[in-house]
Design a protein around this motif. Structure first.
Motif: not given
Ligand code: ADP
Ligand code: MG
Length: 358
Positions: A290-304, A333-343
Protein backbone atom coordinates in the motif's frame (compact mmCIF):
# COMPACT_ATOMS: atom_id res chain seq x y z
CA UNK A 1 -6.89 -53.08 3.47
CA UNK A 2 -6.52 -51.88 6.97
CA UNK A 3 -6.77 -49.10 9.46
CA UNK A 4 -3.34 -48.63 10.99
CA UNK A 5 -3.07 -47.48 14.59
CA UNK A 6 0.08 -46.11 16.17
CA UNK A 7 -0.21 -46.37 19.92
CA UNK A 8 2.34 -44.49 22.06
CA UNK A 9 4.89 -45.15 19.39
CA UNK A 10 8.45 -43.81 19.67
CA UNK A 11 11.84 -44.86 18.41
CA UNK A 12 15.45 -44.28 19.35
CA UNK A 13 18.39 -45.84 17.51
CA UNK A 14 20.37 -45.63 20.76
CA UNK A 15 20.45 -48.60 23.16
CA UNK A 16 19.71 -46.49 26.26
CA UNK A 17 17.91 -43.33 25.21
CA UNK A 18 17.69 -40.60 27.81
CA UNK A 19 16.19 -37.26 26.81
CA UNK A 20 13.73 -36.62 23.99
CA UNK A 21 16.64 -35.56 21.78
CA UNK A 22 17.76 -39.18 21.67
CA UNK A 23 14.58 -40.19 19.83
CA UNK A 24 14.52 -40.17 16.01
CA UNK A 25 10.75 -40.53 16.35
CA UNK A 26 9.09 -38.74 19.28
CA UNK A 27 6.01 -40.20 20.90
CA UNK A 28 3.14 -40.48 18.47
CA UNK A 29 -0.50 -41.60 18.60
CA UNK A 30 -2.40 -41.75 15.36
CA UNK A 31 -4.97 -43.70 13.35
CA UNK A 32 -4.34 -43.97 9.61
CA UNK A 33 -7.85 -44.39 8.22
CA UNK A 34 -8.58 -47.43 6.16
CA UNK A 35 -8.44 -46.58 2.47
CA UNK A 36 -7.08 -43.04 2.72
CA UNK A 37 -4.12 -41.71 0.75
CA UNK A 38 -1.59 -40.02 3.02
CA UNK A 39 1.60 -38.17 2.29
CA UNK A 40 4.30 -38.08 4.93
CA UNK A 41 6.10 -34.81 4.34
CA UNK A 42 9.19 -33.28 5.91
CA UNK A 43 12.80 -32.38 5.27
CA UNK A 44 15.60 -34.91 5.14
CA UNK A 45 16.41 -36.51 8.50
CA UNK A 46 13.09 -35.68 10.21
CA UNK A 47 12.16 -39.35 10.74
CA UNK A 48 9.94 -40.25 7.76
CA UNK A 49 11.71 -43.49 6.83
CA UNK A 50 11.98 -44.46 10.49
CA UNK A 51 8.20 -44.22 10.84
CA UNK A 52 7.50 -46.03 7.56
CA UNK A 53 9.89 -48.87 8.41
CA UNK A 54 8.21 -49.31 11.78
CA UNK A 55 4.83 -49.59 10.06
CA UNK A 56 6.17 -52.16 7.60
CA UNK A 57 8.01 -54.12 10.29
CA UNK A 58 11.54 -53.57 9.01
CA UNK A 59 12.24 -51.79 12.28
CA UNK A 60 11.13 -52.71 15.79
CA UNK A 61 10.06 -49.59 17.71
CA UNK A 62 11.71 -48.99 21.06
CA UNK A 63 8.34 -48.02 22.51
CA UNK A 64 4.65 -48.51 21.75
CA UNK A 65 2.49 -50.67 19.51
CA UNK A 66 1.28 -50.89 15.89
CA UNK A 67 -2.18 -52.28 15.17
CA UNK A 68 -3.72 -53.28 11.84
CA UNK A 69 -7.51 -53.26 12.14
CA UNK A 70 -7.10 -53.26 15.95
CA UNK A 71 -4.89 -56.36 15.86
CA UNK A 72 -1.42 -55.96 17.43
CA UNK A 73 1.26 -56.56 14.77
CA UNK A 74 4.17 -54.96 16.64
CA UNK A 75 6.12 -58.20 16.78
CA UNK A 76 5.06 -59.57 13.41
CA UNK A 77 7.62 -59.82 10.63
CA UNK A 78 7.20 -57.74 7.46
CA UNK A 79 5.99 -60.71 5.41
CA UNK A 80 3.19 -61.45 7.88
CA UNK A 81 1.88 -57.89 7.72
CA UNK A 82 0.80 -58.26 4.11
CA UNK A 83 1.92 -54.90 2.82
CA UNK A 84 3.80 -53.66 -0.22
CA UNK A 85 6.69 -51.26 0.21
CA UNK A 86 8.59 -49.37 -2.47
CA UNK A 87 11.92 -47.77 -1.61
CA UNK A 88 13.82 -44.78 -2.91
CA UNK A 89 16.21 -46.95 -4.92
CA UNK A 90 15.30 -49.93 -7.08
CA UNK A 91 15.14 -53.42 -5.64
CA UNK A 92 14.88 -55.83 -8.61
CA UNK A 93 16.06 -59.31 -9.51
CA UNK A 94 18.65 -58.64 -12.22
CA UNK A 95 18.61 -62.13 -13.70
CA UNK A 96 14.83 -62.18 -14.11
CA UNK A 97 12.86 -60.59 -16.92
CA UNK A 98 10.76 -57.54 -16.25
CA UNK A 99 7.70 -59.79 -16.52
CA UNK A 100 8.95 -62.23 -13.89
CA UNK A 101 9.93 -59.38 -11.59
CA UNK A 102 6.41 -58.01 -11.78
CA UNK A 103 4.88 -61.46 -11.37
CA UNK A 104 7.00 -62.31 -8.34
CA UNK A 105 4.67 -61.08 -5.55
CA UNK A 106 1.71 -62.80 -7.22
CA UNK A 107 3.50 -66.14 -7.67
CA UNK A 108 4.61 -65.88 -4.07
CA UNK A 109 0.97 -65.74 -3.01
CA UNK A 110 0.05 -68.67 -5.24
CA UNK A 111 -2.11 -66.80 -7.77
CA UNK A 112 -2.93 -68.74 -10.94
CA UNK A 113 -0.88 -68.10 -14.06
CA UNK A 114 -3.73 -66.80 -16.21
CA UNK A 115 -4.50 -64.10 -13.65
CA UNK A 116 -0.81 -63.31 -13.27
CA UNK A 117 -0.32 -62.88 -17.03
CA UNK A 118 -3.24 -60.50 -17.23
CA UNK A 119 -2.29 -58.46 -14.18
CA UNK A 120 1.36 -58.18 -15.22
CA UNK A 121 0.30 -56.88 -18.63
CA UNK A 122 -1.90 -54.30 -16.93
CA UNK A 123 0.89 -53.13 -14.63
CA UNK A 124 3.35 -53.13 -17.53
CA UNK A 125 1.05 -50.65 -19.23
CA UNK A 126 0.74 -48.48 -16.11
CA UNK A 127 4.50 -48.11 -15.77
CA UNK A 128 4.91 -47.71 -19.55
CA UNK A 129 7.09 -50.82 -19.95
CA UNK A 130 4.72 -53.05 -21.89
CA UNK A 131 7.21 -53.45 -24.74
CA UNK A 132 10.06 -54.39 -22.39
CA UNK A 133 8.41 -57.19 -20.45
CA UNK A 134 10.67 -59.90 -21.88
CA UNK A 135 13.94 -58.08 -21.27
CA UNK A 136 16.17 -59.06 -18.39
CA UNK A 137 16.27 -56.40 -15.67
CA UNK A 138 20.07 -56.42 -15.83
CA UNK A 139 21.34 -53.59 -17.98
CA UNK A 140 18.23 -51.45 -17.68
CA UNK A 141 18.63 -47.87 -16.47
CA UNK A 142 18.07 -46.98 -12.80
CA UNK A 143 14.95 -45.18 -13.92
CA UNK A 144 13.53 -48.29 -15.61
CA UNK A 145 14.46 -50.49 -12.65
CA UNK A 146 12.67 -48.13 -10.29
CA UNK A 147 9.57 -48.36 -12.45
CA UNK A 148 9.75 -52.14 -12.05
CA UNK A 149 9.98 -51.69 -8.26
CA UNK A 150 6.93 -49.45 -8.36
CA UNK A 151 5.07 -51.92 -10.55
CA UNK A 152 5.89 -54.72 -8.15
CA UNK A 153 4.59 -52.60 -5.30
CA UNK A 154 1.31 -52.05 -7.13
CA UNK A 155 0.74 -55.51 -8.56
CA UNK A 156 -1.15 -57.10 -5.65
CA UNK A 157 -4.69 -55.94 -4.99
CA UNK A 158 -5.06 -57.70 -1.63
CA UNK A 159 -2.47 -55.87 0.48
CA UNK A 160 -3.26 -54.18 3.81
CA UNK A 161 -1.38 -51.05 2.78
CA UNK A 162 0.96 -49.62 0.17
CA UNK A 163 3.99 -47.79 1.51
CA UNK A 164 6.17 -45.63 -0.72
CA UNK A 165 9.43 -44.11 0.49
CA UNK A 166 10.38 -41.28 -1.89
CA UNK A 167 9.86 -43.65 -4.82
CA UNK A 168 10.28 -41.11 -7.61
CA UNK A 169 13.72 -39.78 -6.66
CA UNK A 170 15.55 -41.43 -9.60
CA UNK A 171 12.68 -41.02 -12.09
CA UNK A 172 12.88 -38.31 -14.75
CA UNK A 173 10.56 -35.31 -14.26
CA UNK A 174 8.03 -36.07 -16.99
CA UNK A 175 7.60 -39.68 -15.91
CA UNK A 176 7.29 -38.54 -12.29
CA UNK A 177 4.07 -36.77 -13.07
CA UNK A 178 2.81 -39.73 -15.07
CA UNK A 179 3.57 -42.26 -12.32
CA UNK A 180 2.05 -40.10 -9.63
CA UNK A 181 -1.12 -39.96 -11.70
CA UNK A 182 -1.07 -43.77 -12.00
CA UNK A 183 -0.69 -44.12 -8.24
CA UNK A 184 -3.68 -41.86 -7.67
CA UNK A 185 -5.67 -43.87 -10.17
CA UNK A 186 -4.71 -47.08 -8.44
CA UNK A 187 -5.88 -45.57 -5.18
CA UNK A 188 -9.25 -44.57 -6.61
CA UNK A 189 -9.69 -47.99 -8.13
CA UNK A 190 -8.76 -50.21 -5.19
CA UNK A 191 -8.93 -47.91 -2.19
CA UNK A 192 -5.75 -49.18 -0.56
CA UNK A 193 -4.47 -47.40 2.49
CA UNK A 194 -1.48 -45.58 1.02
CA UNK A 195 1.37 -43.77 2.72
CA UNK A 196 3.63 -41.83 0.42
CA UNK A 197 6.83 -40.36 1.85
CA UNK A 198 8.27 -37.27 0.22
CA UNK A 199 10.20 -34.10 1.00
CA UNK A 200 8.49 -32.35 -1.92
CA UNK A 201 5.39 -30.34 -0.98
CA UNK A 202 3.98 -30.36 -4.51
CA UNK A 203 4.18 -34.12 -4.61
CA UNK A 204 2.54 -34.38 -1.18
CA UNK A 205 -0.23 -31.90 -1.88
CA UNK A 206 -1.16 -33.35 -5.26
CA UNK A 207 -1.09 -36.96 -4.13
CA UNK A 208 -2.72 -37.04 -0.75
CA UNK A 209 -6.13 -36.64 0.85
CA UNK A 210 -4.27 -35.89 4.06
CA UNK A 211 -0.73 -34.72 4.61
CA UNK A 212 1.21 -35.67 7.73
CA UNK A 213 3.92 -33.08 8.30
CA UNK A 214 6.97 -34.11 10.31
CA UNK A 215 9.61 -31.89 11.80
CA UNK A 216 12.53 -33.03 13.91
CA UNK A 217 11.13 -36.46 14.75
CA UNK A 218 7.68 -35.15 15.54
CA UNK A 219 4.38 -35.10 13.68
CA UNK A 220 3.50 -31.40 13.82
CA UNK A 221 0.27 -31.46 11.81
CA UNK A 222 -2.05 -33.81 9.98
CA UNK A 223 -4.43 -32.09 7.66
CA UNK A 224 -5.89 -31.57 4.22
CA UNK A 225 -3.88 -29.34 1.88
CA UNK A 226 -6.39 -26.54 2.64
CA UNK A 227 -5.97 -26.88 6.38
CA UNK A 228 -2.19 -26.77 6.08
CA UNK A 229 -2.51 -23.63 4.02
CA UNK A 230 -5.12 -21.81 6.12
CA UNK A 231 -4.17 -22.86 9.63
CA UNK A 232 -0.61 -24.13 9.95
CA UNK A 233 -0.47 -25.53 13.49
CA UNK A 234 3.29 -25.02 13.73
CA UNK A 235 5.47 -22.29 12.20
CA UNK A 236 7.42 -25.03 10.38
CA UNK A 237 4.28 -26.09 8.51
CA UNK A 238 3.73 -22.44 7.58
CA UNK A 239 7.06 -21.89 5.95
CA UNK A 240 7.63 -25.41 4.62
CA UNK A 241 4.33 -25.37 2.73
CA UNK A 242 3.60 -22.61 0.25
CA UNK A 243 5.84 -20.87 -2.20
CA UNK A 244 7.03 -18.72 -0.80
CA UNK A 245 6.10 -19.96 2.68
CA UNK A 246 4.37 -18.08 5.47
CA UNK A 247 5.99 -14.91 6.86
CA UNK A 248 6.79 -15.31 10.54
CA UNK A 249 7.10 -12.02 12.40
CA UNK A 250 8.04 -11.42 16.08
CA UNK A 251 5.26 -9.51 17.83
CA UNK A 252 3.53 -8.68 21.08
CA UNK A 253 -0.12 -9.62 21.30
CA UNK A 254 -2.75 -7.96 23.51
CA UNK A 255 -6.35 -8.96 22.98
CA UNK A 256 -7.29 -8.26 19.36
CA UNK A 257 -4.19 -6.21 18.60
CA UNK A 258 -0.62 -7.19 17.83
CA UNK A 259 2.36 -4.87 18.05
CA UNK A 260 5.19 -5.24 15.56
CA UNK A 261 8.11 -2.94 16.38
CA UNK A 262 5.65 -0.74 18.26
CA UNK A 263 3.15 -0.44 15.40
CA UNK A 264 -0.39 -1.75 15.73
CA UNK A 265 -1.61 -4.69 13.65
CA UNK A 266 -5.30 -5.61 13.98
CA UNK A 267 -6.08 -9.29 14.48
CA UNK A 268 -9.13 -11.28 13.43
CA UNK A 269 -9.61 -12.81 16.89
CA UNK A 270 -8.85 -12.09 20.55
CA UNK A 271 -6.00 -13.63 22.56
CA UNK A 272 -5.31 -13.99 26.25
CA UNK A 273 -1.84 -13.55 27.76
CA UNK A 274 0.77 -15.58 25.82
CA UNK A 275 3.93 -17.17 27.20
CA UNK A 276 7.33 -17.42 25.54
CA UNK A 277 8.22 -16.51 21.97
CA UNK A 278 5.24 -14.82 20.31
CA UNK A 279 5.01 -14.48 16.52
CA UNK A 280 2.52 -13.64 13.82
CA UNK A 281 2.24 -15.89 10.80
CA UNK A 282 0.83 -14.42 7.63
CA UNK A 283 1.03 -15.98 4.22
CA UNK A 284 2.30 -13.82 1.31
CA UNK A 285 -1.14 -14.23 -0.30
CA UNK A 286 -2.64 -12.21 2.57
CA UNK A 287 -0.12 -9.35 2.61
CA UNK A 288 -0.91 -6.33 0.47
CA UNK A 289 1.35 -3.47 -0.56
CA UNK A 290 0.00 0.00 0.00
CA UNK A 291 1.08 3.61 -0.48
CA UNK A 292 -0.81 5.07 2.47
CA UNK A 293 -1.57 2.56 5.23
CA UNK A 294 0.17 -0.18 7.17
CA UNK A 295 3.70 -0.91 8.31
CA UNK A 296 6.85 0.28 6.51
CA UNK A 297 8.73 -2.01 4.07
CA UNK A 298 11.47 -1.59 1.48
CA UNK A 299 10.71 -3.41 -1.77
CA UNK A 300 13.84 -5.19 -2.99
CA UNK A 301 12.70 -7.16 -6.00
CA UNK A 302 9.57 -8.03 -7.97
CA UNK A 303 9.46 -11.50 -9.56
CA UNK A 304 6.96 -12.19 -12.29
CA UNK A 305 6.01 -15.85 -12.07
CA UNK A 306 3.13 -15.92 -14.54
CA UNK A 307 -0.06 -16.27 -12.53
CA UNK A 308 1.10 -13.70 -9.98
CA UNK A 309 3.95 -11.52 -8.78
CA UNK A 310 6.16 -12.29 -5.81
CA UNK A 311 7.47 -9.18 -4.10
CA UNK A 312 10.56 -9.62 -1.94
CA UNK A 313 10.88 -6.87 0.62
CA UNK A 314 12.68 -5.89 3.79
CA UNK A 315 10.59 -5.48 6.91
CA UNK A 316 12.28 -4.17 10.07
CA UNK A 317 15.58 -5.75 9.03
CA UNK A 318 14.07 -9.13 8.09
CA UNK A 319 12.65 -10.51 4.85
CA UNK A 320 8.98 -10.44 3.99
CA UNK A 321 7.30 -11.88 0.89
CA UNK A 322 4.14 -10.52 -0.68
CA UNK A 323 2.05 -12.04 -3.45
CA UNK A 324 0.23 -9.66 -5.78
CA UNK A 325 -1.94 -10.26 -8.83
CA UNK A 326 -0.23 -10.47 -12.21
CA UNK A 327 -1.83 -7.17 -13.27
CA UNK A 328 -1.22 -5.31 -10.00
CA UNK A 329 1.06 -2.32 -10.36
CA UNK A 330 3.89 -2.02 -7.85
CA UNK A 331 4.36 1.75 -7.60
CA UNK A 332 7.56 3.34 -6.32
CA UNK A 333 5.52 4.97 -3.53
CA UNK A 334 4.22 1.63 -2.24
CA UNK A 335 6.33 1.26 0.85
CA UNK A 336 3.84 -0.07 3.34
CA UNK A 337 2.19 -3.43 3.95
CA UNK A 338 -1.23 -4.38 5.27
CA UNK A 339 -2.10 -7.84 6.60
CA UNK A 340 -5.55 -9.34 6.13
CA UNK A 341 -6.63 -9.69 9.82
CA UNK A 342 -8.72 -12.82 9.15
CA UNK A 343 -5.59 -14.56 7.90
CA UNK A 344 -3.11 -13.59 10.57
CA UNK A 345 -2.25 -16.60 12.76
CA UNK A 346 -0.72 -16.17 16.20
CA UNK A 347 2.04 -18.49 17.46
CA UNK A 348 3.50 -19.01 20.92
CA UNK A 349 6.76 -21.00 20.99
CA UNK A 350 6.05 -22.05 17.37
CA UNK A 351 2.61 -23.55 18.06
CA UNK A 352 -0.54 -21.89 16.79
CA UNK A 353 -2.81 -20.34 19.40
CA UNK A 354 -6.53 -20.51 18.78
CA UNK A 355 -8.00 -17.05 19.16
CA UNK A 356 -11.50 -16.30 20.43
CA UNK A 357 -13.86 -14.79 17.89
CA UNK A 358 -15.54 -11.57 19.02
P1 ADP B 1 14.09 -39.18 6.76
O1 ADP B 1 13.59 -40.42 6.12
O2 ADP B 1 13.00 -38.21 7.12
O3 ADP B 1 15.15 -38.50 5.96
P2 ADP B 1 15.20 -40.97 8.79
O4 ADP B 1 14.03 -41.63 9.39
O5 ADP B 1 15.98 -41.73 7.79
O6 ADP B 1 14.76 -39.55 8.18
O7 ADP B 1 16.19 -40.51 9.94
C1 ADP B 1 15.77 -39.86 11.13
C2 ADP B 1 16.95 -39.68 12.06
O8 ADP B 1 17.40 -40.96 12.50
C3 ADP B 1 18.16 -39.01 11.42
O9 ADP B 1 18.75 -38.19 12.38
C4 ADP B 1 19.05 -40.17 11.04
O10 ADP B 1 20.39 -39.78 11.05
C5 ADP B 1 18.76 -41.18 12.14
N1 ADP B 1 18.91 -42.57 11.67
C6 ADP B 1 18.26 -43.12 10.61
N2 ADP B 1 18.59 -44.44 10.47
C7 ADP B 1 19.46 -44.70 11.47
C8 ADP B 1 20.18 -45.88 11.88
N3 ADP B 1 20.04 -47.04 11.23
N4 ADP B 1 20.98 -45.78 12.96
C9 ADP B 1 21.12 -44.60 13.62
N5 ADP B 1 20.49 -43.47 13.30
C10 ADP B 1 19.67 -43.50 12.24
MG1 MG C 1 14.10 -41.29 4.30
Amino acid sequence: MAKITLDNLAHSYLPNPGSEDDFALKELNHDWEDGAAYALLGSSGCGKSTLLNIISGLLQPSQGRILFNDRDVTHQATAERNIAQVFQFPVVYDTMTVRDNLAFPLRNRGNDEAYIAERVQEIGRMIDMEDMLDRKARGLTADAKQKISLGRGMVRKDVNALLFDEPLTVIDPHMKWELRTQLKKLHHEFGHTMIYVTHDQTEALTFADKVVVMYDGRVVQIGTPDELFERPEHTFVGYFIGSPGMNVIPAKVEGRTAYVEGSEVPLGAGYGPLEGKVELGVRPEFVRLSADEGLPVKVRRVEDVGRHKIIRAEFFGSDINIIAGEDDVVGADMNRVVFDPAHVNVYANDWRVQGAAA
